[in-house]
Design a protein around this motif. Sequence first.
Motif, mmCIF file in Angstrom:
data_model
loop_
_atom_site.group_PDB
_atom_site.id
_atom_site.type_symbol
_atom_site.label_atom_id
_atom_site.label_comp_id
_atom_site.label_asym_id
_atom_site.label_seq_id
_atom_site.Cartn_x
_atom_site.Cartn_y
_atom_site.Cartn_z
ATOM 1 N N ASP A 10 0.942 -1.134 -0.080
ATOM 2 C CA ASP A 10 -0.116 0.087 -0.045
ATOM 3 C C ASP A 10 0.845 1.179 -0.132
ATOM 4 O O ASP A 10 2.197 1.077 0.298
ATOM 5 C CB ASP A 10 -0.592 -0.041 1.346
ATOM 6 C CG ASP A 10 -1.984 -1.199 1.228
ATOM 7 O OD1 ASP A 10 -2.875 -1.180 0.153
ATOM 8 O OD2 ASP A 10 -2.101 -1.961 2.143
ATOM 9 N N LYS A 17 4.731 1.991 -5.393
ATOM 10 C CA LYS A 17 4.350 0.911 -5.205
ATOM 11 C C LYS A 17 3.725 0.006 -6.318
ATOM 12 O O LYS A 17 4.206 -1.224 -6.253
ATOM 13 C CB LYS A 17 3.150 1.010 -4.236
ATOM 14 C CG LYS A 17 2.082 1.836 -4.868
ATOM 15 C CD LYS A 17 0.780 2.086 -3.994
ATOM 16 C CE LYS A 17 -0.349 2.707 -4.728
ATOM 17 N NZ LYS A 17 0.126 3.627 -5.483
ATOM 18 N N ASP A 115 -1.529 -4.350 -5.069
ATOM 19 C CA ASP A 115 -1.118 -2.923 -4.493
ATOM 20 C C ASP A 115 -2.156 -1.957 -4.748
ATOM 21 O O ASP A 115 -3.159 -2.289 -5.304
ATOM 22 C CB ASP A 115 0.149 -2.339 -5.360
ATOM 23 C CG ASP A 115 -0.173 -2.030 -6.628
ATOM 24 O OD1 ASP A 115 -0.081 -2.899 -7.446
ATOM 25 O OD2 ASP A 115 -0.381 -0.641 -6.841
ATOM 26 N N GLY A 116 -2.359 -1.200 -3.541
ATOM 27 C CA GLY A 116 -3.463 -0.179 -3.295
ATOM 28 C C GLY A 116 -3.261 0.673 -2.037
ATOM 29 O O GLY A 116 -2.205 1.133 -1.938
ATOM 30 N N ARG A 117 -4.428 0.771 -1.348
ATOM 31 C CA ARG A 117 -4.480 1.612 -0.283
ATOM 32 C C ARG A 117 -4.888 0.932 1.119
ATOM 33 O O ARG A 117 -4.558 1.253 2.015
ATOM 34 C CB ARG A 117 -5.440 2.823 -0.650
ATOM 35 C CG ARG A 117 -5.202 3.857 -1.778
ATOM 36 C CD ARG A 117 -3.940 4.460 -1.720
ATOM 37 N NE ARG A 117 -3.804 5.568 -2.741
ATOM 38 C CZ ARG A 117 -3.383 5.361 -4.007
ATOM 39 N NH1 ARG A 117 -3.213 4.007 -4.325
ATOM 40 N NH2 ARG A 117 -3.212 6.174 -4.625
ATOM 41 N N ASP A 118 -5.574 -0.023 0.714
ATOM 42 C CA ASP A 118 -6.311 -0.676 1.850
ATOM 43 C C ASP A 118 -6.104 -2.167 1.885
ATOM 44 O O ASP A 118 -6.779 -3.004 2.309
ATOM 45 C CB ASP A 118 -7.801 -0.505 1.926
ATOM 46 C CG ASP A 118 -8.607 -1.054 0.538
ATOM 47 O OD1 ASP A 118 -7.730 -1.324 -0.349
ATOM 48 O OD2 ASP A 118 -9.782 -1.392 0.674
ATOM 49 N N ILE A 119 -4.843 -2.754 1.115
ATOM 50 C CA ILE A 119 -4.902 -4.072 0.862
ATOM 51 C C ILE A 119 -4.396 -4.845 2.241
ATOM 52 O O ILE A 119 -4.838 -5.761 2.546
ATOM 53 C CB ILE A 119 -3.797 -4.357 -0.096
ATOM 54 C CG1 ILE A 119 -4.039 -3.657 -1.382
ATOM 55 C CG2 ILE A 119 -3.500 -5.811 -0.451
ATOM 56 C CD1 ILE A 119 -5.453 -4.015 -2.063
ATOM 57 N N LYS A 130 3.508 -7.546 4.413
ATOM 58 C CA LYS A 130 2.955 -6.058 3.961
ATOM 59 C C LYS A 130 3.938 -5.295 4.030
ATOM 60 O O LYS A 130 4.893 -4.959 4.771
ATOM 61 C CB LYS A 130 1.894 -5.826 5.102
ATOM 62 C CG LYS A 130 0.913 -6.606 5.445
ATOM 63 C CD LYS A 130 0.111 -6.308 6.620
ATOM 64 C CE LYS A 130 -1.223 -7.344 6.661
ATOM 65 N NZ LYS A 130 -2.062 -7.058 7.700
ATOM 66 N N PHE A 132 3.986 -0.541 3.304
ATOM 67 C CA PHE A 132 3.480 0.501 2.878
ATOM 68 C C PHE A 132 4.743 1.580 2.460
ATOM 69 O O PHE A 132 5.794 1.841 3.087
ATOM 70 C CB PHE A 132 3.066 1.297 4.424
ATOM 71 C CG PHE A 132 2.433 2.573 4.196
ATOM 72 C CD1 PHE A 132 0.876 2.392 3.842
ATOM 73 C CD2 PHE A 132 2.787 3.632 4.053
ATOM 74 C CE1 PHE A 132 0.165 3.470 3.600
ATOM 75 C CE2 PHE A 132 1.841 4.847 3.976
ATOM 76 C CZ PHE A 132 0.679 4.709 3.699
ATOM 77 N N MET A 178 -6.871 5.265 3.659
ATOM 78 C CA MET A 178 -5.342 5.003 3.436
ATOM 79 C C MET A 178 -4.515 4.971 4.766
ATOM 80 O O MET A 178 -4.538 6.081 5.287
ATOM 81 C CB MET A 178 -4.585 5.708 2.294
ATOM 82 C CG MET A 178 -3.178 5.723 2.248
ATOM 83 S SD MET A 178 -2.449 6.502 0.944
ATOM 84 C CE MET A 178 -2.702 8.224 1.428
#
Length: 211
Positions: A10, A17, A115-119, A130, A132, A178
Amino acid sequence: MTQLLTIAIDGPAASGKGTIARRIAARYGLRHLDTGLLYRAVAVLCAGDGIPLADERATGERAMRLDPADLERDGLRSAAAGRGASVVAAHPAVRAALLDWQRDFAQEAPGAVLDGRDIGTVVLPKARAKLFVTADPDVRAARRWRELSKDREIAYRDVLRDIEERDARDAARTDAPMRRAEGADLLDTTTMTIEGAVTEAIHLIDGQLAG
Ligand code: CDP
């Protein structure tokens, strides 16, 4: 039975990312899903159908009908699509419609990098590793400006403003904001080359997988 390997990456816009996630997927032999593309596709399809992006019910219904082929559409990487994505991404109905898609993708052998904001927080809270990924806003804006200005003329200050507005919206929403997930290693790529960032990402992930 071999255990699935799922990795959550994330971070804010243009932090690196996406590139890191692609390279990590290749390194560990996993599939990759750029989840931002789902939100970008919903925004672009809604705009094409004349659905107001502020309309939660209608955008949520459109999200339920998203087709994998929609992710191949032109124009998804534009700044306008990114802006629209962060508007529809604040609607719980849109997020709910896209959740199973993302989880199903991750559950297929041998596993996946998303990949993203809330994975790490919502989609795959039990991911085996994980990260960030972040970087200073001006560095992220410069990277995104270089990408976007290959296709058309665009002012750096507009790219920076866009990124700052999107980060603020993504971090402030109530549904799946996020944020760094519990157990996620922080990777600040501000002064790193992409090669350096990928090497460090592999080092951090190997550490989590061994731990
Ligand atoms: O590539 P970039 O980092 O600029 O954006 P993206 O990952 O394609 O995501 C576009 C927008 O989709 C973000 O600004 C978020 O609002 C939304 N998004 C989200 O809410 N949750 C995700 N897992 C991925 C993206």
